[in-house]
Scaffold this active site. Structure first.
Site, PDB file in Angstrom:
ATOM      1  N   ASP A  78      14.880  -9.805 -58.742  1.00 37.86           N
ATOM      2  CA  ASP A  78      14.118 -10.079 -59.959  1.00 37.86           C
ATOM      3  C   ASP A  78      14.105  -8.776 -60.752  1.00 37.86           C
ATOM      4  O   ASP A  78      13.365  -7.847 -60.431  1.00 37.86           O
ATOM      5  CB  ASP A  78      12.698 -10.529 -59.588  1.00 37.86           C
ATOM      6  CG  ASP A  78      11.816 -10.723 -60.824  1.00 37.86           C
ATOM      7  OD1 ASP A  78      12.258 -10.364 -61.941  1.00 37.86           O
ATOM      8  OD2 ASP A  78      10.683 -11.207 -60.667  1.00 37.86           O
TER       9      ASP A  78
ATOM     10  N   LYS B 189      12.603  -9.833 -70.523  1.00 37.85           N
ATOM     11  CA  LYS B 189      12.056  -8.666 -71.236  1.00 37.85           C
ATOM     12  C   LYS B 189      13.074  -7.941 -72.126  1.00 37.85           C
ATOM     13  O   LYS B 189      13.412  -8.430 -73.178  1.00 37.85           O
ATOM     14  CB  LYS B 189      11.415  -7.728 -70.235  1.00 37.85           C
ATOM     15  CG  LYS B 189      10.288  -8.472 -69.447  1.00 37.85           C
ATOM     16  CD  LYS B 189       9.089  -7.670 -69.248  1.00 37.85           C
ATOM     17  CE  LYS B 189       8.119  -8.317 -68.297  1.00 37.85           C
ATOM     18  NZ  LYS B 189       6.769  -8.417 -68.786  1.00 37.85           N
TER      19      LYS B 189
ATOM     20  N   TYR C  45       4.670  -9.924 -57.900  1.00 33.76           N
ATOM     21  CA  TYR C  45       4.561 -10.882 -59.013  1.00 33.76           C
ATOM     22  C   TYR C  45       5.948 -11.185 -59.559  1.00 33.76           C
ATOM     23  O   TYR C  45       6.734 -10.275 -59.821  1.00 33.76           O
ATOM     24  CB  TYR C  45       3.682 -10.276 -60.119  1.00 33.76           C
ATOM     25  CG  TYR C  45       3.559 -11.157 -61.346  1.00 33.76           C
ATOM     26  CD1 TYR C  45       2.819 -12.335 -61.306  1.00 33.76           C
ATOM     27  CD2 TYR C  45       4.189 -10.810 -62.543  1.00 33.76           C
ATOM     28  CE1 TYR C  45       2.709 -13.144 -62.425  1.00 33.76           C
ATOM     29  CE2 TYR C  45       4.084 -11.607 -63.666  1.00 33.76           C
ATOM     30  CZ  TYR C  45       3.340 -12.779 -63.599  1.00 33.76           C
ATOM     31  OH  TYR C  45       3.233 -13.590 -64.719  1.00 33.76           O
TER      32      TYR C  45
HETATM   33  C1  LIG Z   1       8.865  -8.910 -61.990  1.00 30.10           C
HETATM   34  C2  LIG Z   1       8.576  -9.987 -62.987  1.00 30.10           C
HETATM   35  N1  LIG Z   1       9.163 -11.186 -62.862  1.00 30.10           N
HETATM   36  C3  LIG Z   1       8.944 -12.188 -63.725  1.00 30.10           C
HETATM   37  C4  LIG Z   1       8.070 -12.018 -64.776  1.00 30.10           C
HETATM   38  C5  LIG Z   1       7.801 -13.160 -65.707  1.00 30.10           C
HETATM   39  O1  LIG Z   1       8.354 -12.907 -66.965  1.00 30.10           O
HETATM   40  P1  LIG Z   1       7.744 -13.620 -68.257  1.00 30.10           P
HETATM   41  O2  LIG Z   1       6.387 -13.031 -68.491  1.00 30.10           O
HETATM   42  O3  LIG Z   1       8.722 -13.326 -69.351  1.00 30.10           O
HETATM   43  O4  LIG Z   1       7.675 -15.068 -67.926  1.00 30.10           O
HETATM   44  C6  LIG Z   1       7.426 -10.801 -64.950  1.00 30.10           C
HETATM   45  C7  LIG Z   1       6.490 -10.588 -66.060  1.00 30.10           C
HETATM   46  O5  LIG Z   1       5.856  -9.574 -66.207  1.00 30.10           O
HETATM   47  C8  LIG Z   1       7.678  -9.744 -64.032  1.00 30.10           C
HETATM   48  O6  LIG Z   1       7.060  -8.560 -64.128  1.00 30.10           O
END
Ligand SMILES: Cc1ncc(COP(=O)(O)O)c(C=O)c1O
Length: 455
Positions: free
Chosen positions: A259, A286, A158
């Site tokens: 990421d 985050k 994800y």
């Molecule tokens: C690995 C990863 N990338 C991207 C995101 C997306 O971040 P946001 O919820 O701030 O859009 C998340 C969200 O949990 C994530 O866990």
């Protein structure tokens, strides 16, 4: 955070679900104005979610006045728990000056300096407002820099809601194709064009992934990897896999993108510091926002300059955004990151290691099928037994163990009724506000909960 007005161990006594509760009533109200009463699928649970009223340190109180230890911390973003006095102070001071403005502020530079000092692959950074956006801009940057269309990603990983990143996040066996050449599966709402430009790699399968990358090499703009994949139960990318991705991307001129929206927590210098490999681009979010909405894309300075520098008159890659680098988030992020120093990182890791060891012991004592995984401050408890290291393993294991999801729900409800808020599918993400007493309390309640589960 220590606060003498907060008792060591929270009172329990919640009775969830309860149709007479304030949360149940609020949910009925929400149902009239939001689909399923909900704006964020990850915070929904059946038959209704508990509504939060206030938080402090590691504690949160719901609308019925029930106190719990918050062990999910807004899915990682609250690195210091709720309302850390220094973060609140910074937010209040900033609110008294400027909420948002069509000018840059010094806070943006301060946060950029902290992150670039700390993360090896982030020599320069640009801020946005969510991890989704950070990932989206990292992908756009890879495409703009290489002039190539394709992005490779891990099956089942994800990365937020961007169209490209969302491909094959949760494909079903009827669609996922051959394990040696996984299909690119577009979820509902994503056009087929997005899937055509995404190449799917099996997690940690070094030689299969290498072969797939080589087959697309001339069209490949980048490979995106979360070094610790949450929905595989915090499965770490193996050193051999990360090394192969670094080698193959360098070989074919594609960008290696990490990421680190979530997995930044893996090391004091981010996930890349922990795995010892430096990517070309990094998506963040985050915790760097101190609890307020944030995202960012960072990378090597020449690349970032070539793509985004506005002094050229027309930057290669446009990057507007009304709330980019908004001063409220920047102010909170600066303090949060300053407070998350090496000592607090180390303390949190030790605490989390103790928690994982205790949870494994509890699983053994209770004699139930469950697996505990995780690293640094991130822990998962899945109610299945055995080895599952990639997406297909996890799906097969869940399917062959039909009662696993009922056990997860029963465990979550028991914890909710005994003073602990965790991520419903089985996640715990600690803040620096968590104490040893909180861990002891949680382990005690977890053992009780596990003992009550069907074997
Ligand atoms: C690995 C990863 N990338 C991207 C995101 C997306 O971040 P946001 O919820 O701030 O859009 C998340 C969200 O949990 C994530 O866990």
């Amino acid at each position: 955070m220590t606060d003498s007005s907060v008792p060591d161990v929270p009172a329990s006594g919640a009775s969830f679900p309860d149709t007479n509760s304030a949360s149940a009533a609020l949910y009925q109200r929400a149902l009239r104005v939001m689909p399923g009463g909900n704006s964020r699928h990850t915070v929904f649970f059946k038959p209704y979610p508990v509504y939060a009223a206030r938080g402090r340190g590691a504690r949160v109180w719901d609308e019925d006045g029930v106190e719990r230890i918050d062990l999910i911390n807004n899915y990682s973003s609250l690195i210091h728990g709720h309302n850390h006095p220094r973060i609140v102070e910074a937010i209040v001071a900033q609110a008294q000056n400027i909420l948002s403005i069509a000018l840059p502020t010094r806070k943006e530079i301060e946060l950029a300096e902290i992150v670039t000092d700390r993360v090896p692959g982030v020599e320069q950074i640009r801020f946005c407002n969510s991890g989704t956006e950070g990932v989206m801009f990292a992908i756009k940057a890879a495409r703009a820099y290489t002039n190539r269309p394709k992005i490779a990603k891990i099956e089942g990983a994800y990365h937020g809601s961007d169209d490209t990143a969302g491909i094959s996040t949760g494909p079903t066996p009827d669609k996922w194709g051959d394990a040696e050449a996984p299909a690119s599966v577009a979820p509902a709402g994503t056009g087929p064009g997005a899937a055509q430009d995404v190449v799917i790699l099996p997690m940690n399968e070094v030689e299969t992934a290498r072969r797939i990358i080589r087959a697309h090499a001339s069209e490949l703009a980048g490979v995106i990897l979360d070094p610790l994949v949450k929905n595989l139960g915090y499965e770490p990318a193996t050193p051999a896999f990360v090394k192969m991705l670094r080698e193959e991307t360098s070989r074919c001129g594609a960008m290696l993108i990490f990421d680190e929206v979530y997995s930044f927590r893996l090391g004091f210098n981010g996930a890349q510091g922990a795995v010892g490999v430096t990517p070309d681009l990094t998506a963040m979010g985050k915790i760097i926002g101190g609890g307020l909405p944030v995202g960012a894309v960072g990378g090597r300075a020449p690349l970032m300059t070539e793509l985004f520098d506005p002094r050229t008159g027309k930057p290669k890659l446009g990057h507007g955004g009304t709330f980019n680098a908004n001063p409220m988030t920047m102010a909170a992020g600066v303090v949060a990151m300053e407070l998350f120093d090496r000592e607090s990182f180390d303390r949190l890791s030790v605490l989390s290691d103790r928690f994982r060891a205790g949870l494994r012991e509890a699983v053994k004592i209770a004699g139930v099928p469950a697996t505990v995984k995780g690293s640094a401050s991130m822990t998962s408890l899945f109610h299945v037994e055995g080895e599952a290291h990639n997406y297909r393993d996890v799906v097969s294991m869940m399917r062959s163990n039909a009662s696993a999801s009922q056990r997860a729900e029963a465990f979550f409800n028991h914890m909710l009724n005994n003073g602990i808020l965790m991520g419903a599918p089985g996640f715990f993400v600690f803040s620096t506000a968590v104490t040893d007493a909180d861990i002891d309390h949680t382990l005690d309640k977890a053992l009780n909960a596990l003992r009550k589960l069907d074997k």
